[in-house]
Design an enzyme around this catalytic site. Structure first.
Site, PDB file in Angstrom:
ATOM      1  N   PHE A 148     -18.484 104.310 -10.958  1.00  0.00           N
ATOM      2  CA  PHE A 148     -18.339 103.007 -11.616  1.00  0.00           C
ATOM      3  C   PHE A 148     -19.599 102.756 -12.429  1.00  0.00           C
ATOM      4  CE2 PHE A 148     -18.844  98.563 -12.402  1.00  0.00           C
ATOM      5  CZ  PHE A 148     -17.594  98.201 -12.841  1.00  0.00           C
ATOM      6  N   ASP A 233     -27.906 105.878 -12.444  1.00  0.00           N
ATOM      7  CA  ASP A 233     -27.444 104.497 -12.564  1.00  0.00           C
ATOM      8  C   ASP A 233     -27.779 103.771 -11.262  1.00  0.00           C
ATOM      9  OD1 ASP A 233     -26.135 102.085 -12.629  1.00  0.00           O
ATOM     10  OD2 ASP A 233     -24.258 102.871 -13.454  1.00  0.00           O
ATOM     11  N   LYS A 262     -28.148  93.995 -12.762  1.00  0.00           N
ATOM     12  CA  LYS A 262     -27.848  93.116 -11.623  1.00  0.00           C
ATOM     13  C   LYS A 262     -29.075  92.338 -11.116  1.00  0.00           C
ATOM     14  CE  LYS A 262     -23.359  94.735 -10.356  1.00  0.00           C
ATOM     15  NZ  LYS A 262     -22.880  96.063 -10.735  1.00  0.00           N
TER      16      LYS A 262
HETATM   17  C1  LIG Z   1     -22.172  96.528 -11.902  1.00  0.00           C
HETATM   18  C2  LIG Z   1     -22.451  97.919 -12.308  1.00  0.00           C
HETATM   19  C3  LIG Z   1     -22.451  98.297 -13.650  1.00  0.00           C
HETATM   20  C4  LIG Z   1     -22.053  97.368 -14.757  1.00  0.00           C
HETATM   21  O1  LIG Z   1     -22.817  96.200 -14.802  1.00  0.00           O
HETATM   22  P1  LIG Z   1     -22.281  94.912 -15.602  1.00  0.00           P
HETATM   23  O2  LIG Z   1     -23.458  93.983 -15.608  1.00  0.00           O
HETATM   24  O3  LIG Z   1     -21.130  94.364 -14.818  1.00  0.00           O
HETATM   25  O4  LIG Z   1     -21.885  95.361 -16.949  1.00  0.00           O
HETATM   26  C5  LIG Z   1     -22.800  99.605 -13.957  1.00  0.00           C
HETATM   27  N1  LIG Z   1     -23.120 100.489 -12.996  1.00  0.00           N
HETATM   28  C6  LIG Z   1     -23.120 100.155 -11.684  1.00  0.00           C
HETATM   29  C7  LIG Z   1     -23.495 101.185 -10.665  1.00  0.00           C
HETATM   30  C8  LIG Z   1     -22.778  98.865 -11.293  1.00  0.00           C
HETATM   31  O5  LIG Z   1     -22.746  98.551 -10.001  1.00  0.00           O
END
Ligand SMILES: *Cc1c(COP(=O)(O)O)cnc(C)c1O
Length: 407
Positions: A148, A233, A262
């Site tokens: 994700f 990520d 986040k």
């Molecule tokens: C939440 C998330 C994203 C995307 O972040 P947004 O601020 O919702 O665009 C990307 N990678 C990971 C691992 C995430 O948990």
């Protein structure tokens, strides 16, 4: 003339009011939050709930942490936005502190997580052409199944979740998907066109999947040996959640590029960043990439205050210590409705016995008992309380989970 007094709308009425006017891209639990502090939220009727999701880690420091609220207030009274057409007096300090915290050289400030991922992809491709010498438009990026990374068309194009992809094509080419936690498959997918490997050190949305020990170190060794970048990520796993500043620290791994988001916004404003070495992020020149809001002074002020909270290491230690409480509590529930779990720091994916209900149903029962969580696929629920949660609150929530699963 005074306006007629309006009775405030209750939860049920507000939920009904959303239906005709709000796009149906979410299916929230039926709770309408009106205020919050620390690890607790309160709904429109004044009922209190322990927040065991913390905005998917966007609220690592709890709701309205005093230091973050103060930093935001102070900045709101001085300067909020300049655009990068001009310098602002908060951005240098933020970039210096964030680079120091993450042990790297350079920072590319953006807003949302998906933008950080998109920016990381652009940087990796540019590096492949300018530094590695990949022929134009031939660069590939190796990603993991069940990833994700966000919701843009490029990103969902390399998702393996059909619900996220279906109906949104055509998708950008240049991505190769390999199974997660499988170094041999990654080795086979990397070739002379590969700009980067892009993975989550722990797959959150997939159910908090933790790779085998040695996987992250293996990805580091493989990418170095084969001459491509390791892009981690850490948007959900980073900034204290797992007991370290970054989840890759569990294997003492230093990626070439780290994506943050986040919690970087302190639960106040969206703040994301790509951080990495100068020989990588340095491939960008004026005009090649940008964002109107990226690096705005309000975001930089809040981001700076977030980094200051993490500089002492106290939150990371807390996540590690309370992580033991969480793991032991979940181990005690295994066999009592819990059929398996994965946990690191204050982050857990809990598989409940499917006979007891779906993850959604268990989440709704927990909500009625005053604990907010989020389900992921099937019968898995995810726990990610604010790092400010107390041991008593945590054991209380585990007690509620036991009650919900055994009654
Ligand atoms: C939440 C998330 C994203 C995307 O972040 P947004 O601020 O919702 O665009 C990307 N990678 C990971 C691992 C995430 O948990």
């Amino acid at each position: 003339m005074t306006a007629p007094a309006r009775t405030p709308r209750g939860s049920a009425e507000l939920i009904r009011a959303e239906e005709p006017v709000l796009a149906h891209n979410y299916h929230p639990l039926p709770v309408v939050v009106a205020r919050a502090e620390g690890a607790w939220v309160e709904d429109v009727e004044g009922r209190r709930y322990l927040d065991m999701l913390a905005g998917y880690s966007a609220l690592n420091f709890g709701h309205r942490h005093p230091a973050l609220i103060e930093a935001a207030h102070r900045q709101l009274d001085r300067l909020t936005l300049t655009s990068r057409a001009f310098h602002n007096d908060r951005l240098a300090g933020f970039a210096e502190k964030l680079a120091a915290l993450t042990g790297t050289d350079m920072v590319l400030p953006m807003n949302t997580g998906a933008e950080a991922v998109e920016s990381g992809i652009k940087v990796a491709r540019k590096w492949a052409y300018d530094v590695k010498g990949v022929p134009a438009d031939r660069a590939t990026i190796v990603v993991a199944a069940d990833n994700f990374h966000g919701r843009t068309t490029t990103i969902v194009g390399f998702s393996t979740d059909e619900t996220a992809r279906q109906g949104f094509g055509p998708f950008a080419p240049g991505f190769r998907i390999v199974p997660y936690n499988d170094l041999a498959a990654m080795e086979a997918a990397v070739d002379e066109t590969t700009a980067a490997v892009l993975i989550e050190p722990i797959q959150g949305e997939a159910g908090v999947l933790i790779p085998d020990d040695g996987y992250l170190a293996g990805v580091r060794e493989l990418t170095r040996r084969r001459g491509c970048l390791f892009v981690a990520d850490e948007i959900q796993s980073g900034l204290g959640r797992t007991g370290h500043t970054l989840a890759v620290e569990h294997e003492s791994v230093v990626p070439d590029v780290v994506l943050l988001g986040k919690a970087l916004g302190g639960g106040i404003v969206p703040v994301s960043a790509v951080v990495g070495r100068r020989d990588v992020l340095g491939v960008l020149h004026p005009g090649e990439h940008g964002s109107t809001f990226g690096g705005n002074p309000l975001a930089a002020a809040v981001g700076t205050a977030v980094v200051e909270l993490l500089e002492t290491g106290a939150f990371q230690r807390r996540a590690a210590e309370l992580g033991t409480v969480l793991r032991e509590g979940l181990a005690a529930l295994t066999g009592k409705g819990v059929v398996g779990f994965r946990a690191r720091g204050l982050w857990a994916g809990v598989d409940v016995d499917p006979a007891l209900g779906t993850g959604r149903e268990v989440s709704e029962r927990l909500m009625r008992e005053g604990v907010l969580v989020k389900d992921t696929h099937g019968s898995t629920i995810r726990l990610a309380p604010p790092l400010t949660v107390t041991a008593e609150e945590l054991t209380g929530a585990l007690g509620t989970l036991e009650k919900v699963l055994t009654s």
